[in-house]
Structures are given as structure tokens and as C-alpha cells.
Design an enzyme around this catalytic site. Structure first.
Site, short mmCIF file in Angstrom:
data_model
loop_
_atom_site.label_atom_id
_atom_site.label_comp_id
_atom_site.label_asym_id
_atom_site.label_seq_id
_atom_site.Cartn_x
_atom_site.Cartn_y
_atom_site.Cartn_z
N ARG A 6 -44.92 8.99 62.71
CA ARG A 6 -45.86 9.21 61.62
C ARG A 6 -46.03 10.71 61.39
O ARG A 6 -46.04 11.49 62.34
CB ARG A 6 -47.22 8.57 61.92
CG ARG A 6 -47.25 7.07 61.71
CD ARG A 6 -47.08 6.70 60.23
NE ARG A 6 -47.10 5.27 59.98
CZ ARG A 6 -46.03 4.50 59.88
NH1 ARG A 6 -44.82 4.99 60.03
NH2 ARG A 6 -46.16 3.21 59.60
N HIS A 46 -39.04 8.75 54.43
CA HIS A 46 -39.64 7.66 55.23
C HIS A 46 -38.73 6.43 55.19
O HIS A 46 -39.14 5.33 54.79
CB HIS A 46 -41.05 7.31 54.72
CG HIS A 46 -41.88 6.56 55.73
ND1 HIS A 46 -43.23 6.74 55.87
CD2 HIS A 46 -41.53 5.63 56.65
CE1 HIS A 46 -43.68 5.94 56.84
NE2 HIS A 46 -42.66 5.26 57.32
C1 GLV Z 1 -42.52 2.20 58.87
O1 GLV Z 1 -42.95 3.28 58.78
C2 GLV Z 1 -43.05 1.23 59.76
O2 GLV Z 1 -44.25 1.24 60.03
O3 GLV Z 1 -42.27 0.39 60.23
#
Ligand code: GLV
Length: 311
Positions: free
Chosen positions: A226, A274
Site C-alpha cells: 500500500r 496499482h
Molecule cells: C490490491 O491492491 C489488493 O488489495 O489485492
């Protein structure tokens, strides 16, 4: 009959429905925007970034499956039902995807690929010399299912591996560091840091200027957990000074990363949107149906959220 209330915006639901029905054609698969009557019988929610307040309107939800490994997309809803179990995604596809991303980016930094690409752009025939893998110290920051899978993929390459986690792990395949007391020592022996921590109050801003400076000079930083883990301005400052050699960033404090952010243009920074590990419908469907069965049999599902720990 099992009912699944599915929520995913911006992507077609058909492939998800098909993957669920390929395993159990009897499942009543209901996608957003219309989840139907909240008074209808028991159901399981299977969601990504659901509209705040939506889950609270369905009192018959027995468990909430997160479509990703992270659950911050759920807990930011102030009305998230408090007593409904939450299950994090832990399917094979997600673990495989993350291991691929980590291996690719470790190799990129170990083999100094950003410098080579820069030289190519300038039509320069400029060799770089890289260390042997055994002399490259990889530090996996966060040793849950994703970190462990990444270690498994890196180990046969011969890297010198260590992992850090909040709590002790009974796995002696890597050198292990535990808790805040051992974090600095872990960082001091890490040439390539691989961030795979969830977003919790403890991990927010954990890698600030001071902690990033504990890494040896010339270290590289990979982050695919994150974005809140790293204070981005501090990382930028250390890239600017040359103390940190490079970075691969898949997650950011603000997503999308603003178009005018300076890091987009750094030759030694690899930015991805992401997408290190995107949940695959086939393996996720299998995971969700397997865990619904466990719940129905009175067993504990895999990767049940511990609300005290936040992951
Ligand atoms: C992606 O960020 C997840 O939480 O799998």
C-alpha cells in the site's frame, strides 16, 4: 442456494459470473447496481470498493469477501457493518501475480535495467556490472501470504533473503526479523527492499526519511503493498540525493499518482498503476466458493480479517 451479491464498478461482470457458474451453476450471482430487495434471504457479499453505506443496507449478508488482498476499500466506509466477518482475497492468481511482479522488479534493480534503458535511449553502448545474486540482500517487508510466495520465487535465484513481520513466523527458509525492535537491523542489511505491508495505522508513513536512510547507500525500494507505507516526498529526496539508487512503485498515497508528479519522469523509477497483482476471476471464484463452503460447514474461512490487527 448460495446467493452472491457482487460489486465491481467499471469492469464487466460476465467473466466473474461465468467463473462462479463454471464451479457451481446453482449460485444466484447478483451484480451491482441492483442488488435487489435487502430483505431477501442470506447472501455473501463479494466486493471491490463498494459504494459507502451499501453493505449496511443488506442485513442478511453473512460474510464479506474482499476482491483484493487489501481491505482498506471496505474500512473507509463509516457504515461498514461491524459484526459481519470480512475475508481477504488469498487466491493462487493473486499470489502468482505478486510473485511475478516482485521477481521482475528485483531483477530490474539488481541488473540495473533502468540505467541500461536510459543508455539505450541515448544510443550509448554502456556496460553495467552487477553483483552476483548471492551478494544481493533482498528484504521483504511484510511476510504474509504474498511475501512468503515472493520469497519462494526469489530463493532459487540465489538471493540473500530476509523478511520482516510484525509477529514471529515459523518459517526458517529466510532470515527473519520481528517487530519494531528489529526493523532497523533488517533495513541495514537490505539492498533491495520489497514492501508488501497492508495499510494499517502502524504501517502508515513507516518508511519515512529516517527509516529509508537506514537502508545502505545505493539500495533500491520496491513497493507493491500500500502506498501509505512510504512518505513519497522523503523517498524522492533520497532519490534526488542519489542515496537511494532506484525504485519500483505500484501503489501511492494518492491514486492515480497526479499527472504532474515529478517521479513520473525519473529514469530510475518504474511506476505501474496499482496492477502488480490483479485478482483473477478464475482463481478468485474458486477461493470464494471454497470459503463459503467452509463457513457453511462451521469452519473458519481462510484469511479472515483480524479487526484488531487490521489485516
Ligand atoms: C490490491 O491492491 C489488493 O488489495 O489485492
Amino acid at each position: 442456494m448460495t446467493r452472491i451479491l457482487f460489486y465491481l464498478d467499471g469492469y464487466p461482470h460476465d467473466v466473474w459470473r461465468q467463473c462462479i457458474h463454471a464451479i457451481d451453476p446453482e449460485v444466484d450471482f447478483i451484480g451491482n447496481p441492483d442488488w435487489g430487495n435487502p430483505e431477501d434471504g442470506p447472501a455473501y457479499a463479494f466486493v471491490w470498493e463498494p459504494e459507502p453505506g451499501l453493505l449496511a443496507r443488506y442485513p442478511n449478508i453473512k460474510a464479506i469477501f474482499s476482491l483484493g488482498a487489501g481491505i482498506d476499500h471496505l474500512t473507509r466506509d463509516p457504515d461498514l457493518p461491524k459484526d459481519v466477518p470480512i475475508i481477504r482475497m488469498g487466491d493462487e492468481g493473486l499470489k502468482e501475480g505478486m510473485a511475478e511482479y516482485v521477481l521482475m522488479n528485483v531483477l530490474m534493480h539488481h541488473r540495473q535495467t533502468p540505467q541500461l534503458i536510459k543508455a539505450q535511449r541515448q544510443h550509448e553502448w554502456k556496460r553495467v556490472f552487477s553483483l552476483a545474486a548471492k551478494d544481493v540482500r533482498i528484504g521483504i517487508l511484510g511476510y504474509g501470504a504474498l511475501g512468503q510466495r515472493a520469497a519462494k520465487v526469489l530463493a532459487p535465484m540465489g538471493y540473500n533473503l530476509a523478511a520482516w513481520s510484525r509477529s514471529p513466523k515459523s518459517d526458517d527458509s529466510v532470515q527473519h526479523f520481528t517487530g519494531m525492535d528489529e526493523l532497523d537491523n533488517f533495513l541495514a542489511r537490505t539492498d533491495i527492499l520489497v514492501g508488501l505491508l497492508p495499510s494499517t495505522p502502524e504501517t502508515e508513513g513507516l518508511m519515512d526519511f529516517d527509516r529509508l536512510s537506514r537502508l545502505p547507500e545505493g539500495a533500491s525500494v520496491i513497493n507493491a503493498g500500500r502506498g501509505s507505507l512510504i512518505v513519497l516526498d522523503d523517498l524522492k529526496a533520497l532519490l534526488d540525493s542519489g542515496y537511494i539508487a532506484g525504485a519500483s512503485l505500484d501503489v501511492f498515497p494518492e491514486e492515480p499518482l497526479p499527472k504532474d508528479h515529478a517521479l513520473w519522469d525519473y529514469d530510475n523509477v518504474i511506476i505501474t498503476p496499482h496492477s502488480a497483482a490483479i485478482t483473477r476471476p478464475d482463481t478468485a471464484a474458486e477461493y470464494v466458493l471454497r470459503n463459503i463452503k467452509r463457513i457453511e460447514n462451521g469452519e473458519e474461512p481462510e484469511n479472515l480479517l483480524n479487526t484488531n490487527l487490521g489485516y
